[in-house]
Design a protein around this motif. Sequence first.
Motif, PDB file in Angstrom:
ATOM      1  N   ASP A 354     -70.158  90.727 -51.717  1.00  9.22           N
ATOM      2  CA  ASP A 354     -70.068  90.272 -53.111  1.00  9.22           C
ATOM      3  C   ASP A 354     -68.705  90.495 -53.754  1.00  9.22           C
ATOM      4  O   ASP A 354     -68.558  91.260 -54.704  1.00  9.22           O
ATOM      5  CB  ASP A 354     -71.194  90.925 -53.938  1.00  9.22           C
ATOM      6  CG  ASP A 354     -72.560  90.593 -53.356  1.00  9.22           C
ATOM      7  OD1 ASP A 354     -72.970  89.418 -53.448  1.00  9.22           O
ATOM      8  OD2 ASP A 354     -73.200  91.497 -52.755  1.00  9.22           O
ATOM      9  N   TYR A 355     -67.730  89.797 -53.211  1.00  8.33           N
ATOM     10  CA  TYR A 355     -66.345  89.867 -53.709  1.00  8.33           C
ATOM     11  C   TYR A 355     -66.179  88.931 -54.914  1.00  8.33           C
ATOM     12  O   TYR A 355     -66.933  87.953 -55.070  1.00  8.33           O
ATOM     13  CB  TYR A 355     -65.374  89.415 -52.612  1.00  8.33           C
ATOM     14  CG  TYR A 355     -65.136  90.430 -51.513  1.00  8.33           C
ATOM     15  CD1 TYR A 355     -66.115  90.717 -50.564  1.00  8.33           C
ATOM     16  CD2 TYR A 355     -63.906  91.080 -51.399  1.00  8.33           C
ATOM     17  CE1 TYR A 355     -65.874  91.634 -49.539  1.00  8.33           C
ATOM     18  CE2 TYR A 355     -63.652  91.984 -50.377  1.00  8.33           C
ATOM     19  CZ  TYR A 355     -64.651  92.256 -49.461  1.00  8.33           C
ATOM     20  OH  TYR A 355     -64.396  93.159 -48.441  1.00  8.33           O
ATOM     21  N   PRO A 356     -65.155  89.196 -55.730  1.00  6.26           N
ATOM     22  CA  PRO A 356     -64.851  88.286 -56.840  1.00  6.26           C
ATOM     23  C   PRO A 356     -64.580  86.879 -56.326  1.00  6.26           C
ATOM     24  O   PRO A 356     -63.902  86.724 -55.295  1.00  6.26           O
ATOM     25  CB  PRO A 356     -63.583  88.878 -57.463  1.00  6.26           C
ATOM     26  CG  PRO A 356     -63.557  90.297 -57.026  1.00  6.26           C
ATOM     27  CD  PRO A 356     -64.235  90.363 -55.701  1.00  6.26           C
ATOM     28  N   ARG A 357     -65.064  85.876 -57.005  1.00  5.18           N
ATOM     29  CA  ARG A 357     -64.927  84.499 -56.541  1.00  5.18           C
ATOM     30  C   ARG A 357     -63.465  84.074 -56.395  1.00  5.18           C
ATOM     31  O   ARG A 357     -63.119  83.307 -55.508  1.00  5.18           O
ATOM     32  CB  ARG A 357     -65.670  83.541 -57.476  1.00  5.18           C
ATOM     33  CG  ARG A 357     -65.167  83.629 -58.913  1.00  5.18           C
ATOM     34  CD  ARG A 357     -66.068  82.906 -59.873  1.00  5.18           C
ATOM     35  NE  ARG A 357     -65.846  81.455 -59.835  1.00  5.18           N
ATOM     36  CZ  ARG A 357     -66.495  80.594 -60.608  1.00  5.18           C
ATOM     37  NH1 ARG A 357     -67.420  81.039 -61.468  1.00  5.18           N
ATOM     38  NH2 ARG A 357     -66.257  79.328 -60.551  1.00  5.18           N
ATOM     39  N   GLU A 358     -62.609  84.582 -57.289  1.00  4.82           N
ATOM     40  CA  GLU A 358     -61.202  84.140 -57.318  1.00  4.82           C
ATOM     41  C   GLU A 358     -60.458  84.453 -56.014  1.00  4.82           C
ATOM     42  O   GLU A 358     -59.490  83.771 -55.682  1.00  4.82           O
ATOM     43  CB  GLU A 358     -60.433  84.795 -58.474  1.00  4.82           C
ATOM     44  CG  GLU A 358     -60.672  84.147 -59.826  1.00  4.82           C
ATOM     45  CD  GLU A 358     -62.012  84.529 -60.421  1.00  4.82           C
ATOM     46  OE1 GLU A 358     -62.592  85.546 -59.955  1.00  4.82           O
ATOM     47  OE2 GLU A 358     -62.493  83.817 -61.312  1.00  4.82           O
ATOM     48  N   ILE A 359     -60.870  85.505 -55.323  1.00  8.31           N
ATOM     49  CA  ILE A 359     -60.086  85.898 -54.144  1.00  8.31           C
ATOM     50  C   ILE A 359     -60.725  85.416 -52.835  1.00  8.31           C
ATOM     51  O   ILE A 359     -60.257  85.748 -51.758  1.00  8.31           O
ATOM     52  CB  ILE A 359     -59.885  87.435 -54.083  1.00  8.31           C
ATOM     53  CG1 ILE A 359     -61.221  88.178 -54.065  1.00  8.31           C
ATOM     54  CG2 ILE A 359     -59.024  87.908 -55.243  1.00  8.31           C
ATOM     55  CD1 ILE A 359     -61.076  89.675 -53.814  1.00  8.31           C
ATOM     56  N   VAL A 373     -69.093  86.197 -55.300  1.00  8.65           N
ATOM     57  CA  VAL A 373     -69.675  85.298 -54.289  1.00  8.65           C
ATOM     58  C   VAL A 373     -70.280  86.120 -53.156  1.00  8.65           C
ATOM     59  O   VAL A 373     -69.931  87.281 -52.948  1.00  8.65           O
ATOM     60  CB  VAL A 373     -68.617  84.325 -53.719  1.00  8.65           C
ATOM     61  CG1 VAL A 373     -68.260  83.275 -54.750  1.00  8.65           C
ATOM     62  CG2 VAL A 373     -67.379  85.071 -53.233  1.00  8.65           C
ATOM     63  N   ARG A 374     -71.186  85.472 -52.422  1.00  9.48           N
ATOM     64  CA  ARG A 374     -71.902  86.152 -51.333  1.00  9.48           C
ATOM     65  C   ARG A 374     -71.032  86.259 -50.074  1.00  9.48           C
ATOM     66  O   ARG A 374     -71.336  85.689 -49.029  1.00  9.48           O
ATOM     67  CB  ARG A 374     -73.200  85.424 -51.022  1.00  9.48           C
ATOM     68  CG  ARG A 374     -74.213  85.453 -52.156  1.00  9.48           C
ATOM     69  CD  ARG A 374     -75.426  86.298 -51.812  1.00  9.48           C
ATOM     70  NE  ARG A 374     -75.153  87.727 -51.886  1.00  9.48           N
ATOM     71  CZ  ARG A 374     -75.985  88.670 -51.477  1.00  9.48           C
ATOM     72  NH1 ARG A 374     -77.140  88.343 -50.934  1.00  9.48           N
ATOM     73  NH2 ARG A 374     -75.671  89.953 -51.600  1.00  9.48           N
ATOM     74  N   ALA A 375     -69.939  86.977 -50.242  1.00 11.74           N
ATOM     75  CA  ALA A 375     -69.011  87.199 -49.128  1.00 11.74           C
ATOM     76  C   ALA A 375     -69.363  88.494 -48.434  1.00 11.74           C
ATOM     77  O   ALA A 375     -70.037  89.356 -49.001  1.00 11.74           O
ATOM     78  CB  ALA A 375     -67.590  87.272 -49.651  1.00 11.74           C
ATOM     79  N   MET A 376     -68.896  88.621 -47.207  1.00  8.14           N
ATOM     80  CA  MET A 376     -69.161  89.834 -46.429  1.00  8.14           C
ATOM     81  C   MET A 376     -67.982  90.093 -45.506  1.00  8.14           C
ATOM     82  O   MET A 376     -67.603  89.243 -44.707  1.00  8.14           O
ATOM     83  CB  MET A 376     -70.425  89.601 -45.607  1.00  8.14           C
ATOM     84  CG  MET A 376     -70.625  90.546 -44.460  1.00  8.14           C
ATOM     85  SD  MET A 376     -71.947  89.968 -43.381  1.00  8.14           S
ATOM     86  CE  MET A 376     -70.965  89.372 -42.000  1.00  8.14           C
TER      87      MET A 376
END
Length: 462
Positions: A354-359, A373-376
């Motif tokens: 769950d990283y910031p969408r901008e990066i 966003v649903r990043a991992m």
Amino acid sequence: MMRRTRVVDILSRENAGGEVLVQGWVKTKRSSKNVSFIQLNDGSTLKDLQVVVDETLPDYTLAESLSTGCSVSVVGSLVESPGKGQKYEVHARSVELFGYADPEEYPLQKKRHTLEYLREIGHLRPRTNTFGAMARVRNAVSFAIHSFFQSRGFIFLQAPIITASDAEGAGAMFRVTTLDPNNPPMKDGRVNYGEDFFGKPAFLTVSGQLEAEIFALALSDVYTFGPTFRAENSNTSRHLAEFWMVEPEVAFCDLEGLSELAEDFLKYIFTYVLENCGEDMVFFNQWYDKSAISTLEGIVSSTFEKLTYTEAVDILKSSGESFEFPVEWGHDLQSEHERYLTEVKIGKPVIVTDYPREIKAFYMRLNDDEKTVRAMDVLVPRIGEIIGGSQREERHDVLLERLRQTGLDERDFWWYMDLRSYGTVPHSGFGLGFERTVQFVTGVQNIRDVIPFPRTPNNAEF
Ligand code: 4AD
Ligand code: MG
């Protein structure tokens, strides 16, 4: 004609006896009294095979003249070795020279060379213990990757290497063109790529993900494993301009399912290496990282820690550490931050989500907070990020909005949008850096030393 026996097969025999034909390169040779001892290596194992040549033999003079790097063919009987350090040795009946290597000129000497020096002789470094072991471990890790996914029914997909789309939206791509750089066709003061080979700009791929998504939305479980290219000017010990990536893509799978897959996958690879690369791993453990084996063993029996990006930022901020790059919510985690989390704070692999969408890239699924966003990313000690992945944005309207915000041209992604119009499903995938994995497994510090032929800024030798 007699068939060549590989040294590895000889050394795994139950008993000595019989005659063998062995062929390889001389590691070292020493003569004492009336015999010459040749340490022969054929790359099938780290171990050399000792060949004993008696002075009564017609080929004795030849054997005595051999030096490091000479290539030879030996026929002799396989006997138990009275000497320490080897099970068997070959008592030569005949020795034949294929190619001589002048000891005055041969760039590899008996002594230990630096890895920096060995990079300059990329055509000969495979003959060293380090790069022989490296090649065998790379081979074993590749095999483990395929067998993990094959055993789970994933389909191996060959993604294209030439592509017209920037999968990561980061712009660090190598251009593929047949236009004459000194005389390109022009239109309205700009190079006219309409006249180029593909009729439009083309590049080397940075990732097979978008094509893997196409197939996952038909075959459910797929993976790619191939070379990827990044024209980033980052001269670090963890970046290559050409590296291999493994990218599973799974339909009907959310981020929780994906992080489970990533954890199982890494543990499978490490277990496979521990079980199948014993001798080479003992070598790396002795010469490159005294904790290489214990680190892998620890991970195989551990449970990965999970943190959200926001939690990770809080931990870093209250750590009292003085980092070179400041920690601020909204900034990407730097390698020093990643390593603090996994090495110092947690002491095992960490999955940050769950990283910031901008990066993060445009294709990652937007959370309800509309900020993250649903990043991992999977972080491991010594390396930092080894896996990057996400749940994908499967909602047409949200994805369109994200593309526009990122400044990408939606016309370039018409087919990617189509997948969201026709039978869209939740799906997720990740990319594992193959060289970073080999780096992690072996404990070798520089990524240039875990790939046969490294490509980095200002370097494309061999
Ligand atoms: O995090 P990355 O950029 O993710 C992707 O490319 C996604 N499309 C993957 C996916 O979701 N299918 O790269 C994935 C991994 C990184 O975690 C890292 O291990 C490795 O690829 N990597 C590199 N390895 C060596 N040299 C480089 N320049 C690398 N860039 C990324
Ligand atoms: Mg990444």
